[in-house]
Design a protein around this motif. Structure first.
Motif, PDB file in Angstrom:
ATOM      1  N   THR A 113     -34.823  13.595  12.649  1.00 28.37           N
ATOM      2  CA  THR A 113     -35.047  12.225  12.172  1.00 28.37           C
ATOM      3  C   THR A 113     -34.580  11.159  13.161  1.00 28.37           C
ATOM      4  OG1 THR A 113     -32.894  12.143  11.038  1.00 28.37           O
ATOM      5  CG2 THR A 113     -34.801  12.954   9.771  1.00 28.37           C
ATOM      6  N   GLY A 114     -33.770  11.555  14.156  1.00 23.96           N
ATOM      7  CA  GLY A 114     -33.196  10.577  15.074  1.00 23.96           C
ATOM      8  C   GLY A 114     -32.119   9.720  14.429  1.00 23.96           C
ATOM      9  N   LYS A 115     -31.566  10.161  13.299  1.00 28.58           N
ATOM     10  CA  LYS A 115     -30.569   9.384  12.563  1.00 28.58           C
ATOM     11  C   LYS A 115     -29.184  10.018  12.695  1.00 28.58           C
ATOM     12  CE  LYS A 115     -33.700   6.565  10.952  1.00 28.58           C
ATOM     13  NZ  LYS A 115     -34.022   6.494   9.526  1.00 28.58           N
ATOM     14  N   VAL A 116     -28.177   9.257  12.238  1.00 25.65           N
ATOM     15  CA  VAL A 116     -26.802   9.739  12.166  1.00 25.65           C
ATOM     16  C   VAL A 116     -26.262   9.421  10.776  1.00 25.65           C
ATOM     17  CG1 VAL A 116     -26.363   9.467  14.635  1.00 25.65           C
ATOM     18  CG2 VAL A 116     -25.862   7.566  13.070  1.00 25.65           C
ATOM     19  N   ARG A 172     -29.995   7.026   2.177  1.00 23.86           N
ATOM     20  CA  ARG A 172     -29.650   8.414   1.872  1.00 23.86           C
ATOM     21  C   ARG A 172     -28.575   8.941   2.824  1.00 23.86           C
ATOM     22  NH1 ARG A 172     -35.609  11.131   0.526  1.00 23.86           N
ATOM     23  NH2 ARG A 172     -36.155   9.685  -1.170  1.00 23.86           N
ATOM     24  N   GLY A 173     -27.634   8.088   3.109  1.00 21.10           N
ATOM     25  CA  GLY A 173     -26.499   8.499   3.923  1.00 21.10           C
ATOM     26  C   GLY A 173     -26.773   8.583   5.407  1.00 21.10           C
ATOM     27  N   ARG A 174     -27.939   8.096   5.853  1.00 20.32           N
ATOM     28  CA  ARG A 174     -28.296   8.166   7.264  1.00 20.32           C
ATOM     29  C   ARG A 174     -28.671   6.776   7.779  1.00 20.32           C
ATOM     30  NH1 ARG A 174     -26.829  12.468   5.670  1.00 20.32           N
ATOM     31  NH2 ARG A 174     -27.684  14.553   6.135  1.00 20.32           N
ATOM     32  N   MET A 175     -28.514   6.566   9.099  1.00 19.18           N
ATOM     33  CA  MET A 175     -28.856   5.296   9.718  1.00 19.18           C
ATOM     34  C   MET A 175     -29.348   5.523  11.149  1.00 19.18           C
ATOM     35  SD  MET A 175     -25.119   3.706  10.687  1.00 19.18           S
ATOM     36  CE  MET A 175     -25.599   2.976  12.247  1.00 19.18           C
TER      37      MET A 175
END
Length: 532
Positions: free
Chosen positions: A236-239, A510-513
């Motif tokens: 997803t490229g998210k953290v 959902r806990g990701r950014m």
């Protein structure tokens, strides 16, 4: 980070915004041509630099972004040129073998030919640089001061369509739609290589901070604040929305390579809990935010200024206060281990983590600030280079005193987010517009002096950050300047931090950014735009 420590005080202040005109670019008539044979007008090498690209038929127009956005996939069109719009300017970087990367000065994204087998007539766009052949261009000069640009992947030429779109088409001799002029412009631009240095998928992923320390052996230590460590999701490229450590550091090799896998992420301490790089107490309700640092000649220790913090117990993002006086974190340069913390003296609420400058008189000069409403006063102190643990002395406006109460300001910053460096023979104080949240400030200021004790010039706006999301400006702060990365064009590397969009845009889902919303941003500033 040092900014967070004193921003709490600013929450009770009403924010006053003073609009000033940004510095306009300086324009030169012609690019510098480097050719071993003037008779050869097929392939040409030009100097790396920032240029206006105009159609041969109309020099008042320029290739520009169709929309004023940093986003990937924004198309390019012809526009009426405006000297106030850096999206009308492009930075050329020779990547070797005669090919160039052409990046937009405003966005830092790269001019790219669309992927696919059939590209003729397709509109060009900007994308994040990935070194692909679709992002590399050869320059040809069919006649004096007239150029064509040919894509490495497609062999097609940049072309102006009748509707103003910029496309690529097969090369046609003497076709004015494929002929362009270049005008060299001194302007601030996003640094592609430095920005990609902060875009990582392993180790340190994102944070604020980005103070840098040039070590004696040429390596560079970058100190970071609250940091994401090894939490990048490739699919997803998210953290995660929350960081894993309260601080970290990056160790860049002595050749100053911007290839991020060559750097080392530094974390870890003797305690359980947060594995921050700097930590002097086992309790996670106590932590430190690092500022600038210094390593003096002949000393194997790197000294990093840290402010210890603790939770107040009130909850929320501003739930912290100073835990003690600032401390030196002492790092052994051979293995980069933090070997000791030593408490510094009482600085009367002045944060001296803004910058350390080594001079040839046996002293290191430390710059600090203290908040006064929405601006801050900037001060200078000094300590012996051969004994950083010795008592400091403070500039009174006419002499050095051992009494902190005698100190007098040498400059004024736009808020408590400031940095001071020596660049050439000038001392530069950089600060950001007052901001404690989204949509509150977007300008970066500079003042300079020929003397480290001032007086400094009146600060002026030299840059407005381009970062936007859904039309909103992020919470931004903490400028840092990095003179060790001076380039041949006499351009100073400056970084600043953004920290999401607060209440303006919900960026945690959902806990990701997106980690790019919490990474340092890098720009290059021609010194002539500051030294005026």
């Amino acid at each position: 980070m040092r900014t967070k420590t004193t921003l709490l005080i600013s929450l009770i202040a009403l924010c006053t915004f003073i609009f000033q005109s940004c510095t306009k670019p300086e324009i030169k008539n012609e690019p510098v041509i480097n050719s071993s044979d003037e008779a050869d007008r097929t392939d040409y090498i030009i100097s790396d630099g920032t240029y206006k690209i105009s159609p041969l038929s109309n020099n008042s127009q320029a290739i520009a972004l169709a929309k004023l956005l940093q986003d990937d996939s924004v198309y390019v069109q012809i526009r009426n040129y405006s000297a106030d719009s850096t999206n009308h300017l492009w930075h050329f970087t020779n990547t070797g073998n005669g090919y160039y990367r052409i990046s937009n000065a405003y966005s830092g994204k790269v001019l790219t030919a669309p992927a696919g087998a059939s590209n003729e007539g397709k509109q060009l766009l900007q994308l994040r640089y990935d070194t692909s052949d679709n992002q590399l261009w050869r320059i040809r000069r069919p006649q004096t001061n007239v150029y064509k640009f040919v894509n490495k992947a497609t062999g097609l030429c940049i072309n102006l369509e009748s509707n103003g779109n910029i496309t690529e088409r097969a090369i046609v001799k003497n076709n004015n739609k494929q002929l362009w002029t270049l005008t060299c412009v001194k302007a601030i631009y996003c640094d592609v290589d430095a920005n990609n240095f902060f875009r990582r998928t392993e180790g340190w992923i994102a944070s604020d901070g980005a103070s840098s320390v040039l070590m004696n052996d040429g390596r560079v230590l970058w100190t970071m604040g609250d940091s994401h460590i090894d939490d990048y999701f490739y699919n997803t490229g998210k953290v995660y929305c929350l960081f894993q450590v309260r601080n970290a550091a990056l160790l860049q090799p002595a050749n100053h390579s911007w290839h991020w896998p060559l750097t080392t992420t530094l974390i870890g301490n003797p305690y359980t809990g947060f594995q921050s790089y700097f930590k002097n107490k086992p309790d996670d309700d106590h932590w430190m935010w690092p500022g600038c640092g210094v390593q003096v000649s002949g000393n194997d220790t790197v000294y990093v200024y840290n402010q210890p913090l603790r939770k107040k117990g009130i909850g929320g993002i501003w739930d912290f206060e100073n835990d003690s006086n600032a401390v030196w974190a002492k790092i052994r340069s051979s293995d980069m281990q933090v070997v000791q913390y030593s408490l510094l003296q009482d600085f009367d609420e002045i944060n001296f983590g803004l910058g350390f400058i080594k001079e040839n008189d046996g002293y290191v000069y430390a710059f600090g600030d203290r908040q006064t409403f929405i601006v801050s006063n900037v001060y200078v102190a000094r300590f012996p280079a051969n004994n950083p643990n010795a008592p400091w002395t403070f500039w009174t406006g006419s002499q050095w005193s051992s009494n902190i109460k005698d100190i007098k300001r040498v400059s004024e910053a736009a808020c408590n987010a400031a940095a001071v460096v020596k660049y050439g023979n000038k001392y530069i104080c950089i600060s950001t517009e007052f901001s404690v949240g989204c949509d509150q400030g977007s300008h970066i200021y500079a003042a300079w002096s020929s003397s480290l004790t001032g007086p400094f010039t009146t600060r002026k706006i030299f840059y407005e950050i381009p970062d936007r999301l859904q039309g909103h400006i992020p919470f931004f702060y903490t400028p840092n300047a990095h003179p060790q990365f001076q380039n041949a064009a006499d351009e100073l590397l400056i970084t600043y931090d953004i920290n999401g969009y607060g209440d303006c845009v919900n960026t945690c889902h959902r806990g990701r950014m997106d980690p790019d919303l919490y990474r340092p941003k890098a720009i290059r500033v021609p010194f002539s735009l500051i030294d005026k």
